[in-house]
Write an enzyme that holds these catalytic residues in place. Structure first.
Site, short mmCIF file in Angstrom:
data_model
loop_
_atom_site.label_atom_id
_atom_site.label_comp_id
_atom_site.label_asym_id
_atom_site.label_seq_id
_atom_site.Cartn_x
_atom_site.Cartn_y
_atom_site.Cartn_z
N ARG A 113 9.50 7.99 -2.83
CA ARG A 113 11.24 8.27 -2.96
C ARG A 113 10.99 7.69 -4.11
O ARG A 113 12.32 8.15 -5.15
CB ARG A 113 12.31 7.48 -2.01
CG ARG A 113 12.36 8.28 -0.67
CD ARG A 113 12.73 7.86 0.09
NE ARG A 113 12.26 6.89 1.25
CZ ARG A 113 12.42 5.82 1.82
NH1 ARG A 113 13.77 6.05 1.68
NH2 ARG A 113 11.57 4.70 2.79
N ASN A 170 14.15 -18.56 -48.59
CA ASN A 170 14.96 -17.54 -48.38
C ASN A 170 13.99 -16.45 -48.38
O ASN A 170 13.75 -15.58 -49.99
CB ASN A 170 15.82 -17.95 -49.93
CG ASN A 170 17.67 -16.91 -49.32
OD1 ASN A 170 18.08 -17.32 -48.17
ND2 ASN A 170 17.07 -15.72 -50.00
N ALA A 211 0.64 -1.23 0.33
CA ALA A 211 -0.19 -0.26 0.03
C ALA A 211 1.07 1.47 0.12
O ALA A 211 0.24 2.20 -0.12
CB ALA A 211 -1.02 0.10 0.80
N GLY A 212 2.40 0.85 0.85
CA GLY A 212 2.62 2.41 -0.21
C GLY A 212 2.62 3.28 -1.31
O GLY A 212 2.55 2.68 -2.39
N GLN A 218 -6.18 -0.50 1.21
CA GLN A 218 -5.86 -0.69 3.08
C GLN A 218 -5.94 1.51 1.84
O GLN A 218 -5.64 1.89 1.39
CB GLN A 218 -4.59 -0.05 3.17
CG GLN A 218 -4.30 0.60 4.73
CD GLN A 218 -2.75 0.79 5.46
OE1 GLN A 218 -1.54 0.24 4.04
NE2 GLN A 218 -1.97 0.65 6.70
N SER A 264 13.79 -9.78 -57.84
CA SER A 264 14.10 -8.47 -56.69
C SER A 264 13.31 -7.46 -56.93
O SER A 264 13.28 -6.89 -58.05
CB SER A 264 15.65 -8.26 -56.92
OG SER A 264 16.56 -9.39 -57.24
C1 UD1 Z 1 9.62 -1.91 8.19
C2 UD1 Z 1 9.84 -2.01 10.06
C3 UD1 Z 1 10.95 -1.81 10.56
C4 UD1 Z 1 11.95 -2.98 9.08
C5 UD1 Z 1 11.70 -2.36 7.58
C6 UD1 Z 1 13.07 -3.39 7.10
C7 UD1 Z 1 7.09 -1.98 11.16
C8 UD1 Z 1 7.22 -0.68 11.75
N1 UD1 Z 1 8.94 -1.26 10.64
O1 UD1 Z 1 10.13 -0.39 8.55
O2 UD1 Z 1 11.47 -2.83 11.32
O3 UD1 Z 1 13.63 -2.52 10.00
O4 UD1 Z 1 10.23 -2.76 7.52
O5 UD1 Z 1 13.16 -2.56 5.43
O6 UD1 Z 1 7.05 -2.74 10.80
N2 UD1 Z 1 3.28 -0.31 4.29
C9 UD1 Z 1 1.67 -0.53 4.20
N3 UD1 Z 1 0.50 0.11 4.52
C10 UD1 Z 1 1.40 1.33 5.37
C11 UD1 Z 1 2.90 1.33 6.11
C12 UD1 Z 1 3.47 0.84 5.10
O7 UD1 Z 1 1.33 -1.28 2.83
O8 UD1 Z 1 0.29 1.38 6.39
C13 UD1 Z 1 3.77 -1.12 3.37
C14 UD1 Z 1 4.82 -0.79 2.51
O9 UD1 Z 1 4.42 -0.38 1.00
C15 UD1 Z 1 5.82 -1.13 2.96
C16 UD1 Z 1 6.20 -2.13 3.71
O10 UD1 Z 1 4.52 -1.89 4.37
O11 UD1 Z 1 6.05 -2.40 1.65
C17 UD1 Z 1 6.86 -1.45 4.41
O12 UD1 Z 1 6.72 -0.47 5.56
P1 UD1 Z 1 7.84 1.00 5.61
O13 UD1 Z 1 7.41 2.19 5.68
O14 UD1 Z 1 8.76 0.98 4.55
O15 UD1 Z 1 8.36 0.22 6.00
P2 UD1 Z 1 9.38 0.86 7.18
O16 UD1 Z 1 9.45 1.96 7.91
O17 UD1 Z 1 11.11 0.57 6.60
CA CA Z 2 10.54 0.14 4.13
#
Ligand code: UD1
Ligand code: CA
Length: 454
Positions: free
Chosen positions: A18, A363, A13-14, A78, A409
């Site tokens: 970046r 050919n 869902a992220g 989500q 040709s």
């Molecule tokens: C997370 C972990 C951290 C770990 C790291 C490894 C948590 C709280 N932290 O941190 O301990 O070391 O990954 O890379 O879990 N996502 C959703 N919905 C949300 C939030 C996130 O779908 O509301 C998804 C994102 O798309 C991503 C994944 O969950 O695929 C991780 O989310 P991200 O925000 O990148 O977590 P980190 O801060 O990297």
């Molecule tokens: Ca991450």
């Protein structure tokens, strides 16, 4: 023993801000397939019962890709990104069905190996309620730290919330986790958002399970496996890692790569035995190369099937739907699309062969173009077995050249040519003696020569 039921939940869902891209993060590709495709392939190999993908609001493209890859997938939305635990709970309906194992995997972590997911599940089978993937990154900043005491996993502390002592811990959370289905909802529902970011952290599952007198364990892996993709730089680094692995696998399977570092492969590229690939070749998705074939330098192949002993390039472009039969030859500056080139047939120079069947041993001369598009629709060309197409001919589709026919040709062929016939589709040559001298006067070399003799 009966296999345990397993639900895999992929968090995707992220937004991937970046990446600075209009495309959702998990749809970016490595080795010719999306990040999501890599993750779903790893999950499929650990033998899951159901797969759920959690997507963000408005990310229908992600749902469409998931369904394309895995028609039985369940997608959950989500609507607001309120943390990883909140994301997992978007798949509540699937969790409520009480699978024995629940695997939680991030959509942006494409290198996780099926064997690792299997290890996490084995920890559940051995009695743990929570199993977490740990790794020791060169730089742990930003990761959650795994707090271990007496070989027991006690808690995970997010970097932002960790004390200086906790930040000194090298063992970090790789993000991939397994939960025992019997306890998952009880654990997830207890997760709050009392942390720096005010988010529902999945990582709190460890402390909560402990509080419920349940076991939590860490399973350690190499950093490469939990490599997450957040930026275009990381995407490029991951591509390099993927290419290295694919080249190594191809070499180990017996493919000759003269300069492996210049050959680009897709995760699904398939090679037979004794295949030779010269430097600078790109294999896009869905290419299969059979035994003994040669791919010469600077060729670009996508969706092509190269038969035994066939030869491609240098400088060939084979697009989707190209099939080369045994010993067929496609030479330099030849483009083919939706084209079957049967055994022993040749198109050695400068051609476009689209929507075409080239019969065995035919050919196709230099500069032959199949005019498959009339500006409106695509049409087919059929070239019969053993036919000969003279150089610089245009075959205006739809058109059929019969077996063994001969096209002179420079022909423009607009009507079918029967088998065994000779077709000359060009104006007859006209010769007018002396006309050039009269037209060109002193510019004629012949005339100048005549002068100098005076
Ligand atoms: C997370 C972990 C951290 C770990 C790291 C490894 C948590 C709280 N932290 O941190 O301990 O070391 O990954 O890379 O879990 N996502 C959703 N919905 C949300 C939030 C996130 O779908 O509301 C998804 C994102 O798309 C991503 C994944 O969950 O695929 C991780 O989310 P991200 O925000 O990148 O977590 P980190 O801060 O990297
Ligand atoms: Ca991450």
């Amino acid at each position: 023993m009966k296999a345990r039921t397993c639900l895999a939940i992929v968090l995707a869902a992220g937004e991937g801000k970046r990446m600075h891209s209009a495309r959702p993060k998990v749809l970016h590709a490595i080795a010719g397939r999306s990040l999501l495709a890599h993750v779903l392939a790893a999950i499929a190999e650990t033998g899951v019962t159901t797969t759920a993908v959690v997507i963000g609001g408005g990310q229908e493209m992600v749902a469409a890709e998931a369904k394309r890859l895995l028609p039985g997938v369940e997608c959950f939305v989500q609507h607001e990104p309120r943390g990883t635990a909140h994301a997992v709970l978007a798949a509540r309906r699937a969790i409520e069905r009480r699978p024995e194992d629940i695997l939680i995997v991030y959509g942006d972590t494409p290198f996780v190996r099926p064997a690792t997911l299997t290890r996490l599940r084995a920890a559940l089978a051995a009695g743990a309620a929570v199993a977490v993937l740990g790794f020791r990154p060169a730089d742990p900043a930003g990761y959650g730290r795994l707090i271990v005491a007496d070989e027991q996993l006690i808690a995970i502390r997010e970097h932002a919330d960790a004390s200086a002592r906790e930040r000194a811990i090298g063992l970090c959370n790789g993000g991939i986790m397994a939960l025992a289905g019997a306890h998952a909802l009880a654990i997830l529902e207890r997760i709050g958002k009392r942390n720096r970011k005010g988010e529902f952290y999945l990582t709190d599952a460890v402390e909560i399970a402990r509080g419920m007198k349940l076991d939590a364990v860490a399973v350690e892996v190499e950093e490469d496996e939990v490599r997450g993709i957040n930026t275009k730089t990381q995407l490029a680094e991951a591509e390099a890692v993927a290419q290295q692995r694919l080249r190594k696998a191809a070499l180990e399977a017996g493919v000759t790569l003269v300069a492996p570092e210049t050959v680009f492969l897709s995760a699904d590229t398939k090679f037979g035995k004794d295949v030779l690939v010269e430097p600078y070749v790109v294999f896009g998705e869905k290419v299969k190369v059979e035994d003994g074939a040669i791919i010469h330098s600077f060729s670009h192949l996508v969706g092509a099937h190269i038969g035994k002993g066939a030869s491609v390039g240098p400088f060939a472009r084979l697009r989707r739907g190209t099939r080369l039969g045994e010993g067929a030859k496609i030479g330099n500056f030849v483009e083919a699309k939706e084209a079957t080139i049967e055994a022993g047939a040749k198109a050695n120079h400068l051609s476009y062969i689209g929507d075409t069947l080239v019969g065995a041993k035919a050919n196709v001369g230099a500069g032959t173009i199949t005019c498959n598009y009339d500006g409106n629709a695509k049409h087919r060309t059929t070239i019969g077995k053993g036919a000969f197409i003279g150089s610089n001919s245009a075959l205006v589709a739809p058109v059929e050249i019969g077996a063994g026919a001969y096209v002179g040709s420079g022909s423009v062929i607009t009507e079918n040519v029967p088998a065994g016939a000779l077709a000359l589709g060009r104006a007859r040559q006209v010769v007018k003696e002396g006309q050039a001298i009269r037209l060109r006067g002193s510019k004629t070399p012949g005339k100048k020569k005549a002068h100098s003799r005076d």
